[in-house]
Design a protein around this motif. Structure first.
Motif, PDB file in Angstrom:
ATOM      1  N   ASP A   1       0.813  -1.219   0.000  1.00 46.62           N
ATOM      2  CA  ASP A   1       0.000   0.000   0.000  1.00 46.62           C
ATOM      3  C   ASP A   1       0.845   1.268   0.000  1.00 46.62           C
ATOM      4  OD1 ASP A   1      -2.292  -1.709   0.465  1.00 46.62           O
ATOM      5  OD2 ASP A   1      -1.517  -1.880   2.513  1.00 46.62           O
ATOM      6  N   PHE A   2       2.047   1.174   0.501  1.00 48.03           N
ATOM      7  CA  PHE A   2       2.886   2.363   0.650  1.00 48.03           C
ATOM      8  C   PHE A   2       4.323   1.920   0.351  1.00 48.03           C
ATOM      9  CE2 PHE A   2       4.175   6.307   2.860  1.00 48.03           C
ATOM     10  CZ  PHE A   2       3.181   7.137   2.378  1.00 48.03           C
TER      11      PHE A   2
ATOM     12  N   GLN B   1       7.707   5.899  -1.518  1.00 45.55           N
ATOM     13  CA  GLN B   1       6.813   6.805  -0.788  1.00 45.55           C
ATOM     14  C   GLN B   1       7.268   6.995   0.657  1.00 45.55           C
ATOM     15  OE1 GLN B   1       3.352   4.460  -1.929  1.00 45.55           O
ATOM     16  NE2 GLN B   1       2.415   6.296  -2.771  1.00 45.55           N
ATOM     17  N   LEU B   2       7.769   5.912   1.264  1.00 47.79           N
ATOM     18  CA  LEU B   2       8.250   6.038   2.645  1.00 47.79           C
ATOM     19  C   LEU B   2       9.428   6.999   2.728  1.00 47.79           C
ATOM     20  CD1 LEU B   2       8.043   2.315   3.786  1.00 47.79           C
ATOM     21  CD2 LEU B   2       6.892   4.245   4.859  1.00 47.79           C
TER      22      LEU B   2
ATOM     23  N   LEU C   1       8.231  10.492   2.385  1.00 45.50           N
ATOM     24  CA  LEU C   1       7.619  10.969   3.635  1.00 45.50           C
ATOM     25  C   LEU C   1       8.705  11.358   4.649  1.00 45.50           C
ATOM     26  CD1 LEU C   1       5.208  11.294   5.585  1.00 45.50           C
ATOM     27  CD2 LEU C   1       5.347   8.865   6.041  1.00 45.50           C
TER      28      LEU C   1
ATOM     29  N   GLU D   1      -0.042   5.169  -9.127  1.00 44.09           N
ATOM     30  CA  GLU D   1       0.508   6.392  -8.555  1.00 44.09           C
ATOM     31  C   GLU D   1       0.249   7.605  -9.443  1.00 44.09           C
ATOM     32  OE1 GLU D   1       1.636   6.743  -5.625  1.00 44.09           O
ATOM     33  OE2 GLU D   1       1.476   4.614  -5.192  1.00 44.09           O
TER      34      GLU D   1
END
Lengths: 179, 275
Positions: free
Chosen positions: B9-10, B14-15, B18, B165
């Motif tokens: 999911d992530f 993306q991590l 973030l 995405e």
């Protein structure tokens, strides 16, 4: 009598029905049905058409809160519900990162339906695994000029705060339009 | 607040995005298919990375980088009186065997190897624990994440992930208003520069691809990398319309005016405050 509406949208089980229940002066007219697919492990019932709450503002004005169905197969309802809305709240379950992508997709769809003001409610902030509103902003790619607000949908004060922030944003939009 | 979730999911990209944007300090643990990896960050910069079960002592890192031979590594392991990487590093520098740069570049390459190994992971749990720093005896580096994200994005091979995405190619791109790192500090390849040269807030991703003769997969991959690294942003539909209609620029695009008067909103605000 003038009727106005605000739409509460978001992924399945984000807390939309609970949000409306917390503030509506009537029992929410909910079209919930028992779930017949795998989603049942998350919750027993879901909204198939809409939730419907009401706040009487005064003798001449009523605010309706509409909750959209969270499951994707009912997304044909979204456009109908969004027609003529003042603004919308995107509800996100802050503890379920698996729903973030869907939340972003819903947001993109709603922004296309109507470019009205909106806020993001980062729900379930009372739970230990909740992502912070700041982290959610990045995860959902929310622009810095959009409010991402902490929320606990079963807490009336928290719901009031989210609605008021949305209304302040709507007000700012109106005032910018004037100036 | 701990961040938990599944790479399905992530993604790793993306991590890192973030952690970079939120300037986080702490350790990101990834568990996937029997592999447990840890990446340490301070204020959004990568300090250290390791995979459980792999020898990541300085001796092994220097051997892998070709700075010492297997025989020298064996001698260090059996005869060295020092107990930590930092002590060993100092010993090697003071004895004139290696320079500080030799050691740091080897550690940096090791850290990057670990991170790039993790990028393609599409399944597995992740968990970010704030405020945890690497063990004190480890030699750390301090690496910008933007370049790492760009390189990691180049390695994405799955069409489905890119499509999720970046579902819509008919949106325009603009440069981020406040990128953390100037473009000149990022290593962009020729195709990425070609895309960059067409970004003006009006050209859609599809138009940029057509101008450059790029396919959908290639343009998605490049744009996803630029987005993930925080260098560019998608233009909101309302802003795109305004730009396309060439209305004189005057601040950011505003959402559509709600279909009511100010007085109505004031009455609603007043009522909700009293609930």
């Amino acid at each position: 009598m003038q009727n106005v509406k605000i739409v509460i949208t978001g992924p399945f089980a984000a807390g939309k029905t609970e949000f409306i229940r917390s503030i509506s002066e009537i029992d929410v007219v909910s079209t919930e049905r028992r779930i017949s697919d795998n989603s049942r492990v998350v919750k027993e019932e879901t909204t198939v058409a809409m939730d419907f709450g009401r706040i009487t503002i005064d003798q001449d004005l009523v605010l309706y809160l509409f909750g959209t169905p969270g499951q994707k197969r009912f997304d044909f309802m979204w456009e109908i519900l969004s027609e003529g809305m003042l603004g919308f709240v995107l509800m996100v379950d802050s503890t379920k990162s698996e729903t973030f992508r869907e939340a972003r997709q819903i947001l993109d769809v709603f922004k296309k339906y109507a470019g009205v003001p909106f806020v993001v409610a980062a729900n379930k902030q009372d739970l230990p695994d909740a992502w912070s509103p700041e982290d959610l902003r990045i995860a959902l790619r929310i622009n810095s000029d959009v409010k991402v607000l902490p929320c606990v949908a079963r807490d009336k004060e928290s719901v009031k705060h989210v609605l008021l922030e949305l209304l302040y944003t709507i007000l700012e939009t109106l005032e910018e339009g004037v100036s | 607040m701990a961040l938990k979730g599944n790479l399905r999911d992530f993604s790793v990209t993306q991590l890192l995005n973030l952690i970079n944007l939120a300037r986080k300090t702490g350790v990101l643990t990834i568990e996937s298919d029997g592999t447990t990896a840890r990446m340490y960050f301070r204020e959004g910069r990568l300090l250290h990375a390791s995979i459980a079960g792999q020898d990541d002592q300085l001796t092994a890192i220097l051997q892998k980088a070709g700075k010492i031979t297997p025989e020298q590594a064996q001698i260090i392991r059996t005869r060295s009186q020092v107990h930590t990487d930092k002590e060993l590093g100092l010993l090697l520098i003071n004895a004139g065997y290696l320079s500080q740069d030799d050691i740091l570049s080897s550690v940096k390459q090791h850290v990057l190897d670990v991170v790039y190994y993790l990028f393609p992971f599409a399944e597995g749990r992740f968990h970010f624990e704030p405020d945890q720093l690497p063990p004190a005896d480890r030699i750390t580096v301090s690496l910008d994440l933007e370049s790492i994200i760009m390189e990691g994005s180049r390695r994405i091979k799955e069409w489905e992930r890119l499509h999720e995405e970046l579902p819509d190619l008919d949106v325009a791109l603009k440069f981020a208003e406040r990128p953390r790192t100037p473009l000149r500090h990022i290593n962009l390849n020729v195709d990425e520069w070609r895309v960059i040269s067409f970004i003006n807030g009006r050209n859609t991703i599809r138009q940029i691809a057509q101008h450059n003769g790029m396919g959908e997969f290639q343009i998605r991959k490049i744009v996803y990398g630029l987005l993930a690294a925080g260098l560019v942003e998608l233009v909101e539909p309302a802003e795109q319309k305004r730009r396309a209609e060439a209305v004189p620029a005057g601040g950011p695009a505003q959402p559509a005016k709600p279909p009511v008067k100010r007085n109505v909103i004031m009455r609603i605000i007043d009522r909700i405050r009293r609930i």
